[in-house]
Design a protein around this motif. Structure first.
Motif, PDB file in Angstrom:
ATOM      1  N   LEU A   1       0.846  -1.196   0.000  1.00  0.00           N
ATOM      2  CA  LEU A   1       0.000   0.000   0.000  1.00  0.00           C
ATOM      3  C   LEU A   1       0.879   1.243   0.000  1.00  0.00           C
ATOM      4  N   ALA A   2       0.510   2.227  -0.811  1.00  0.00           N
ATOM      5  CA  ALA A   2       1.258   3.488  -0.880  1.00  0.00           C
ATOM      6  C   ALA A   2       0.266   4.636  -1.069  1.00  0.00           C
ATOM      7  N   VAL A   3       0.579   5.781  -0.461  1.00  0.00           N
ATOM      8  CA  VAL A   3      -0.334   6.928  -0.494  1.00  0.00           C
ATOM      9  C   VAL A   3       0.442   8.191  -0.780  1.00  0.00           C
ATOM     10  N   GLU A   4      -0.199   9.126  -1.460  1.00  0.00           N
ATOM     11  CA  GLU A   4       0.379  10.459  -1.671  1.00  0.00           C
ATOM     12  C   GLU A   4      -0.736  11.497  -1.663  1.00  0.00           C
ATOM     13  N   VAL A   5      -0.469  12.632  -1.027  1.00  0.00           N
ATOM     14  CA  VAL A   5      -1.410  13.756  -0.949  1.00  0.00           C
ATOM     15  C   VAL A   5      -0.636  15.020  -1.303  1.00  0.00           C
TER      16      VAL A   5
END
Length: 207
Positions: free
Chosen positions: A132-136
């Protein structure tokens, strides 16, 4: 020199009409004290009031590129370990190559603008686990968007039978490592950059 008439403005009590020749009958009138309406200040609109989470359409490289553009150089490096200002076309196509149950991407949108992404990818050698990877985008970090994306990813991964979430995060990414620590993620025994979070723990964080 010719004398110019002086404009005289007087206050006019309510209900009284000026008589002809009355100085108050000429020129602009000043509102009578107490009769002015105070303008109420409207509270500023919260940009997150229009936040919604959607699924990335297969092949939508434009959305992937737009979120990447909103990241600072530091955020790009921490997320992708790259100094690129623009992702190569091949990388964009790979990141937009979604497949239900195997590669799922959720998009955070404020209005019509994409402001964040989270993806999970089922691991080939551990099919019950998913990375899982996230960017904002930087201007909206710390506003709860990452949490909303995380909750969406947990739900969809759980529905697909995933029982463990895996994160690859370098130790210098202190914000992310601190957040994972709060979630209850633990280090992998053979990789210092790998954190593992059982799905049962992740589900306790989903509202």
């Amino acid at each position: 020199m010719p004398q110019h008439p002086q404009l005289t403005i007087t206050h006019q009590p309510p209900g009284r009409q000026p008589a002809p020749g009355d100085p108050a009958s000429h020129g602009p009138r000043i509102p009578w004290p107490g009769r002015q309406r105070k303008r109420r200040r409207r509270p500023p609109l919260d940009p997150l009031a229009t936040l919604r989470i959607t699924d990335l359409a297969a092949g939508d490289t434009e959305t992937v590129a737009e979120v990447f553009t909103g990241l600072s150089d530091d955020s790009r490096y921490l997320r992708f370990r790259t100094g690129y200002h623009h992702l190569p076309n091949g990388t964009l196509r790979l990141l937009a190559d979604v497949h239900p149950g195997h590669h799922v991407v959720h998009v955070a949108r404020v209005g019509d603008r994409p402001v964040g992404l989270i993806r999970w990818v089922r691991l080939a050698d551990r099919p019950q686990a998913a990375e899982l990877a996230v960017e904002v985008i930087d201007v909206l970090q710390g506003r709860g968007i990452g949490t909303a994306l995380f909750e969406a990813a947990v739900r969809s991964a759980d529905a697909a039978g995933i029982d463990e979430l895996v994160f690859f995060v370098a130790s210098d990414n202190t914000a992310m490592t601190g957040w994972l620590r709060l979630l209850g993620a633990t280090h992998a025994p053979d990789d210092p950059d790998e954190r593992r979070l059982p799905m049962r723990h992740a589900l306790t964080r989903v509202a």
